[in-house]
Design an enzyme around this catalytic site. Sequence first.
Site, PDB file in Angstrom:
ATOM      1  N   LYS A 110       0.848  -1.199   0.000  1.00  0.00           N
ATOM      2  CA  LYS A 110       0.000   0.000   0.000  1.00  0.00           C
ATOM      3  C   LYS A 110       0.882   1.247   0.000  1.00  0.00           C
ATOM      4  O   LYS A 110       2.090   1.157   0.264  1.00  0.00           O
ATOM      5  CB  LYS A 110      -0.910  -0.018   1.230  1.00  0.00           C
ATOM      6  CG  LYS A 110      -0.153  -0.025   2.558  1.00  0.00           C
ATOM      7  CD  LYS A 110      -1.088  -0.320   3.729  1.00  0.00           C
ATOM      8  CE  LYS A 110      -0.311  -0.411   5.023  1.00  0.00           C
ATOM      9  NZ  LYS A 110      -1.129  -0.906   6.132  1.00  0.00           N
ATOM     10  N   ARG A 124     -10.906  -0.523  14.945  1.00  0.00           N
ATOM     11  CA  ARG A 124     -10.813   0.318  13.761  1.00  0.00           C
ATOM     12  C   ARG A 124     -11.733  -0.315  12.724  1.00  0.00           C
ATOM     13  O   ARG A 124     -12.879   0.076  12.608  1.00  0.00           O
ATOM     14  CB  ARG A 124      -9.350   0.335  13.289  1.00  0.00           C
ATOM     15  CG  ARG A 124      -8.789   1.698  13.051  1.00  0.00           C
ATOM     16  CD  ARG A 124      -7.303   1.657  12.749  1.00  0.00           C
ATOM     17  NE  ARG A 124      -6.881   0.470  12.010  1.00  0.00           N
ATOM     18  CZ  ARG A 124      -5.665   0.304  11.495  1.00  0.00           C
ATOM     19  NH1 ARG A 124      -4.766   1.254  11.620  1.00  0.00           N
ATOM     20  NH2 ARG A 124      -5.335  -0.805  10.844  1.00  0.00           N
ATOM     21  N   TYR A 164      15.895  29.572   9.445  1.00  0.00           N
ATOM     22  CA  TYR A 164      14.653  30.203   9.908  1.00  0.00           C
ATOM     23  C   TYR A 164      14.540  30.177  11.425  1.00  0.00           C
ATOM     24  O   TYR A 164      14.873  29.177  12.065  1.00  0.00           O
ATOM     25  CB  TYR A 164      13.437  29.477   9.323  1.00  0.00           C
ATOM     26  CG  TYR A 164      13.222  29.752   7.860  1.00  0.00           C
ATOM     27  CD1 TYR A 164      12.932  31.039   7.403  1.00  0.00           C
ATOM     28  CD2 TYR A 164      13.308  28.734   6.928  1.00  0.00           C
ATOM     29  CE1 TYR A 164      12.734  31.291   6.053  1.00  0.00           C
ATOM     30  CE2 TYR A 164      13.104  28.965   5.573  1.00  0.00           C
ATOM     31  CZ  TYR A 164      12.818  30.257   5.146  1.00  0.00           C
ATOM     32  OH  TYR A 164      12.619  30.498   3.813  1.00  0.00           O
ATOM     33  N   MET A 205      12.202  24.293   3.519  1.00  0.00           N
ATOM     34  CA  MET A 205      11.444  23.561   2.511  1.00  0.00           C
ATOM     35  C   MET A 205      12.373  22.746   1.590  1.00  0.00           C
ATOM     36  O   MET A 205      12.064  21.603   1.246  1.00  0.00           O
ATOM     37  CB  MET A 205      10.603  24.532   1.666  1.00  0.00           C
ATOM     38  CG  MET A 205       9.684  23.822   0.692  1.00  0.00           C
ATOM     39  SD  MET A 205       8.783  24.941  -0.388  1.00  0.00           S
ATOM     40  CE  MET A 205       7.503  25.535   0.697  1.00  0.00           C
TER      41      MET A 205
HETATM   42  C1  LIG Z   1      -0.334  -2.061   6.621  1.00  0.00           C
HETATM   43  C2  LIG Z   1      -0.905  -3.348   7.033  1.00  0.00           C
HETATM   44  C3  LIG Z   1      -0.096  -4.466   7.266  1.00  0.00           C
HETATM   45  C4  LIG Z   1       1.420  -4.396   7.243  1.00  0.00           C
HETATM   46  O1  LIG Z   1       1.882  -3.908   8.472  1.00  0.00           O
HETATM   47  P1  LIG Z   1       3.450  -3.786   8.801  1.00  0.00           P
HETATM   48  O2  LIG Z   1       3.486  -3.306  10.195  1.00  0.00           O
HETATM   49  O3  LIG Z   1       4.001  -2.779   7.841  1.00  0.00           O
HETATM   50  O4  LIG Z   1       4.019  -5.133   8.586  1.00  0.00           O
HETATM   51  C5  LIG Z   1      -0.704  -5.678   7.554  1.00  0.00           C
HETATM   52  N1  LIG Z   1      -2.046  -5.774   7.635  1.00  0.00           N
HETATM   53  C6  LIG Z   1      -2.861  -4.717   7.431  1.00  0.00           C
HETATM   54  C7  LIG Z   1      -4.326  -4.881   7.549  1.00  0.00           C
HETATM   55  C8  LIG Z   1      -2.325  -3.474   7.136  1.00  0.00           C
HETATM   56  O5  LIG Z   1      -3.129  -2.429   6.958  1.00  0.00           O
END
Ligand SMILES: *Cc1c(COP(=O)(O)O)cnc(C)c1O
Length: 363
Positions: A35, A130, A255, A303
Amino acid sequence: MPRPISALIDFSALQHNLSIVRKHARNAQIMAVIKANAYGHGLLSTVSALRSADAFAVLELEAAVRLREAGVDHPILLLEGYFSTEDLAVVDQYRLSTVIHHEEQLVMLLASKLKNKLNVFVKINTGMNRLGFTLGDAVAALNTLKSHPIIGNITLMTHFACADDPLQKIEIMEQIKYFSVIQKKFHLPCSMANSAAILRYPETRADWVRPGIMLYGASPLLDKTAAELDLRPVMTVTSKIIAIQHLALKDKVGYGSHFQADRPMRIGIVACGYADGYPRHAPTGTPILVDGQRTRIVGRISMDMLTVDLTGIEHANVGSNIILWGKGLPIEEVAESAGTISYELFCALSSRVETQTIMNENQ
Ligand SMILES: *Cc1c(COP(=O)(O)O)cnc(C)c1O
């Protein structure tokens, strides 16, 4: 010449880390989590390095479609499922698998006319609160899905809240216990473990593991470094010094004039700032490498630039090589200094930073 910042992606490190997953996963199948543009590493090149994984998981429907159009034939799971009936039609068209975590998704499914068998992962909320069905709702959802002719394989799934922290084992045990109620009732394949659980809780491997962060070579455990886990950094962000300044006693930098020299010193100006994804909240003292030598950032991150202390690195000059994180400087150390986690730094890498895949960089 392009601005001298880039992210080098080490193909062989990805493959090495996958082999470490394989070692821990034993007989479980591996669903590589890619992802968020493969945690900032680049979707398609990451997938080509991880071809020997058994499946891929994304959240973004467009990413899944891109993978299919690039010829990726593995199962592809949508971790948040679909958000509309239009999405569901795309899931069907591209033969994607989907998480179902909510009643609304079931309603959409039952109202749709799918052409292909749909493989689903039914997500159970075991305490993270969640996504996922409660036990009671899960029973009803599973009974509906099991009797639906278009549904192919059903896998049970849950996600852990605290697998990274050795002091929160009890939370994991409670989640496992809760999950096992459904497992015992339905005898379906299961998927529980993210990277941290794969490494810390072998009993959670089940049928499918879902590694993300460990594939990219960062440690998922609060009490172990990546090197201790034999994980290799995949992304190395490099840049160069583009200017040198000589500070007199009490001169200030950047800055807010946040940093003041307590002695005469040389500093280097690096082509990297928060618009590249470097965390603006990284304070003075955050580690950085100049020509392989460790030093510290001084003053505020701008930046497009940041400033480094060149004390003791006399040869450093315009053109000297900088490593922001990666080989020789674990991303976790930078993240910790900036009060965040490796995941956020990876994902925040800006699209203006060019990524380059390197094939066989040895450690
Ligand atoms: C992102 C995610 C993972 C991977 O988690 P890591 O901590 O990066 O290994 C596994 N399962 C779900 C549902 C996720 O959203």
